[in-house]
Scaffold this active site. Structure first.
Site, PDB file in Angstrom:
ATOM      1  N   ALA A  66      17.814   5.802  22.007  1.00 30.81           N
ATOM      2  CA  ALA A  66      18.410   6.461  23.173  1.00 30.81           C
ATOM      3  C   ALA A  66      18.980   7.829  22.836  1.00 30.81           C
ATOM      4  O   ALA A  66      19.384   8.561  23.734  1.00 30.81           O
ATOM      5  CB  ALA A  66      19.511   5.586  23.767  1.00 30.81           C
ATOM      6  N   THR A  70      22.260  -7.963  18.179  1.00 33.56           N
ATOM      7  CA  THR A  70      22.766  -9.274  17.768  1.00 33.56           C
ATOM      8  C   THR A  70      23.633  -9.887  18.862  1.00 33.56           C
ATOM      9  O   THR A  70      23.521 -11.080  19.169  1.00 33.56           O
ATOM     10  CB  THR A  70      23.579  -9.140  16.464  1.00 33.56           C
ATOM     11  N   PHE A  76      22.178   2.685  21.413  1.00 33.00           N
ATOM     12  CA  PHE A  76      23.351   3.401  20.934  1.00 33.00           C
ATOM     13  C   PHE A  76      24.541   3.240  21.883  1.00 33.00           C
ATOM     14  O   PHE A  76      24.694   2.204  22.517  1.00 33.00           O
ATOM     15  CB  PHE A  76      23.020   4.868  20.649  1.00 33.00           C
ATOM     16  N   PHE A  83      33.012  -9.052  12.238  1.00 32.75           N
ATOM     17  CA  PHE A  83      32.409  -9.006  10.919  1.00 32.75           C
ATOM     18  C   PHE A  83      33.304  -9.786   9.952  1.00 32.75           C
ATOM     19  O   PHE A  83      34.503  -9.966  10.198  1.00 32.75           O
ATOM     20  CB  PHE A  83      32.240  -7.559  10.442  1.00 32.75           C
ATOM     21  N   LYS A 107      19.086   2.284   9.182  1.00 28.60           N
ATOM     22  CA  LYS A 107      19.749   1.457  10.197  1.00 28.60           C
ATOM     23  C   LYS A 107      19.220   0.025  10.241  1.00 28.60           C
ATOM     24  O   LYS A 107      19.888  -0.895  10.691  1.00 28.60           O
ATOM     25  CB  LYS A 107      19.594   2.121  11.573  1.00 28.60           C
ATOM     26  N   LYS A 164      24.627  -4.438  18.492  1.00 20.36           N
ATOM     27  CA  LYS A 164      24.407  -4.592  19.938  1.00 20.36           C
ATOM     28  C   LYS A 164      23.269  -5.568  20.239  1.00 20.36           C
ATOM     29  O   LYS A 164      23.370  -6.393  21.147  1.00 20.36           O
ATOM     30  CB  LYS A 164      24.134  -3.213  20.551  1.00 20.36           C
ATOM     31  N   TRP A 215      27.001 -13.665  14.740  1.00 24.59           N
ATOM     32  CA  TRP A 215      26.225 -13.601  13.498  1.00 24.59           C
ATOM     33  C   TRP A 215      26.359 -14.923  12.744  1.00 24.59           C
ATOM     34  O   TRP A 215      25.376 -15.485  12.283  1.00 24.59           O
ATOM     35  CB  TRP A 215      26.704 -12.437  12.626  1.00 24.59           C
ATOM     36  N   ARG A 248      14.395  -4.221  23.183  1.00 25.10           N
ATOM     37  CA  ARG A 248      13.486  -3.134  22.808  1.00 25.10           C
ATOM     38  C   ARG A 248      12.762  -3.489  21.513  1.00 25.10           C
ATOM     39  O   ARG A 248      13.252  -4.269  20.710  1.00 25.10           O
ATOM     40  CB  ARG A 248      14.281  -1.840  22.606  1.00 25.10           C
TER      41      ARG A 248
END
Length: 556
Positions: A273, A72, A301, A381, A104, A70, A409, A93
């Site tokens: 969150a 990215t 999230f 991906f 993570k 998210k 990405w 954030r």
């Protein structure tokens, strides 16, 4: 294939003064933290410009344990908007060290959609978390000092004190402990524990405060406990708010850095969150909207957590109105929620993907409940197949939802140009005013039930005996008109992390309800969620190292 850190090191960063010039901020106005980081003074906030400019919220479907990119996507979209000549700032954030050393990872994006300098941001950055930690623990020290202070005692009943200490690390051993051992000079023994710094009420206060005056007011309103005679005690009764605010004098100012393509990035406060409000600060969002025509921001999230709190809490306190909402979906998350094992997500599986659409459908329904105009971004991906991507596109189109596959990405802003066009168009033509889900004047149980039933899809709510006692206490304190910031697992729409996809006929259990009167909400704790996470069996910290030249390795 290059790693994130190798890509970051291959880029020649611009001096932060050059990035500030894009926002109309001169050298003498910046508070520099080295060559590539700076604080922005609060005087640059212009509330009239805030109302004129466009806010774009990025959220996501229910994630896999590693997350769906998210941040990215937010960075890549902001870069794409600037490539299309929409003056855009990304507002994010700050990372917590817990996920950085856990499982993570950090919160600086990845590949060619990162914010830089990524090592600094993911580790200590400008010291905001440290300041929040110190302010929080100062209050804890003042409370315990007063408990044994015979001359100036407020008569606080230690059995009613719920203010814990905090540390920015995943450390399950600190969840519950006894302090004050060692005799009469070492304090009054009592049970307490630690939360992670991101879950601190001080973090929430910093993220929701308007300015220094509002910061001190909120700090003074922190509920501590009761006296032996049953009178409530707040931080202001300990005269704590001034010193706490002094520790936050720099932390309240948002941080300016840059993306890999030189897009201005403001990073300030607010991760997690699932156990906190999970959004960056109102000050940072207003700063971005004051200095640029468009702001891309994120909420933690899934939409059921970060976006719900963004709209029901942050937008209400900050008088903010998103002009567009983007939902990040991935092939791997949809397959995971369709029943595919974690270790098989790189393999094509159209059947599992199809089953996982139920999760996507629920999040889109939730967006519509807030009257948002949904946009789905499929974050690609390398293992995704064309057949899988096409299937998601067909599904979104069948629902009448704007959709765009993106590859930020690998390609940076170039990988989201179509998404940028869709978002800009939505900002102009979508007439829906995003509206909160509930009225703050409703009672606490009704607010919890509304979120749990309408957003999570729960059949019913079960309030434990402790939660019922907490409701009475909240009513006694006159805090029942505050919004609810529900702590819930991010792994499921329900409060049970094992229920993937779109669970039905489940009951949400409210274990207890914590009070964050300074921040301005209450925190219903559901299921088995912990506000001090633990490290995994093989933490990421095992792979992180530094060489003799000071170069960090293994950071993603």
């Amino acid at each position: 294939m290059k790693t994130d850190i190798e890509i970051a090191h291959s880029v020649n960063m611009k001096p932060i003064t050059t990035i500030a010039e894009k926002l109309g901020i001169g050298f003498d106005d910046l508070e520099l933290y080295g060559k590539y980081k700076a604080k922005i003074p609060l005087r640059f906030i212009d509330k009239e410009k805030v109302k004129q400019h466009k806010l774009i919220l990025v959220s996501a479907i229910s994630p896999t344990p590693a997350g769906e990119g998210k941040t990215t996507v937010s960075i890549g979209l902001s870069q794409a908007m600037n490539r299309r000549n929409y003056q855009t700032t990304v507002v994010l954030r700050e990372p917590s060290l817990g996920p950085v050393f856990g499982i993570k990872g950090g919160a600086t994006g990845g590949g060619w959609s990162q914010v830089l300098p990524m090592e600094d941001i993911n580790l200590h950055f400008t010291g905001d978390f440290s300041a929040i930690e110190k302010a929080h623990n100062l209050l804890a020290a003042l409370i315990d000092n007063n408990l044994q202070n015979k001359q100036y005692s407020l008569g606080i009943d230690p059995r009613t004190v719920e203010w814990k200490r905090v540390m920015d690390m995943n450390d399950r051993a600190l969840r519950q402990l006894v302090l004050g051992l060692g005799g009469t000079t070492s304090g009054v023994p009592r049970e307490t524990g630690f939360d992670i710094t991101a879950a601190s009420e001080i973090m929430a206060i910093l993220c929701l405060a308007d300015n220094f005056e509002d910061l001190k007011r909120r700090l003074g309103n922190i509920f501590i406990g009761f006296t032996y005679s049953g009178e409530p005690i707040y931080a202001r009764d300990l005269k704590a708010q001034g010193a706490m605010a002094a520790l936050l004098k720099d932390a309240i100012k948002p941080n300016l850095v840059q993306t890999i393509e030189g897009t201005p990035a403001i990073i300030h406060g607010g991760p997690f969150a699932n156990i906190a409000q999970g959004t960056n600060s109102i000050i940072a969002t207003r700063m971005g909207l004051s200095l640029s025509d468009y702001v891309v921001t994120e909420a933690g999230f899934g939409f059921d957590l970060g976006a719900e709190k963004f709209i029901d809490i942050k937008c209400r306190y900050g008088d903010l109105q998103p002009s567009a909402v983007v939902l990040v979906a991935t092939v791997r998350a949809l397959k995971y929620h369709g029943g595919a094992p974690l270790d098989s997500l790189k393999e094509e599986n159209l059947e599992a993907l199809q089953k996982g659409f139920a999760n996507l459908e629920k999040h889109i329904e939730n967006m519509l409940q807030f009257r948002a105009c949904p946009i789905v971004a499929i974050n690609r991906f390398t293992s995704d197949t064309d057949a899988e991507i096409d299937l998601i596109v067909e599904k979104c189109k069948s629902m009448g939802v704007e959709v765009s596959p993106i590859d930020v990405w690998a390609k940076g802003g170039e990988g989201a140009l179509e998404l940028a066009d869709i978002v800009a168009g939505t900002c102009e033509r979508c007439d829906n005013q995003i509206t909160p889900l509930y009225d703050w004047n409703w009672d606490i149980p009704k607010k919890i039930e509304t979120v749990a039933k309408r957003i999570y899809g729960a059949e019913a709510i079960d309030f434990s005996t402790q939660a019922k006692k907490d409701l009475k206490k909240i009513g006694k304190l006159g805090l029942d008109k505050l919004p609810v910031c529900i702590a819930k697992t991010q792994k499921s729409l329900s409060d049970n992390p094992a229920l993937l996809g779109r669970p039905k006929d489940f009951v949400v259990t409210v274990r207890n309800i914590e009070i964050a009167s300074g921040a301005g909400f209450v925190i219903p704790i559901t299921g088995n969620i912990m506000r001090m996470p633990g490290l995994p069996a093989k933490p990421a910290a095992e792979n992180i190292d530094i060489d003799n030249e000071g170069n960090i390795t293994g950071l993603f």
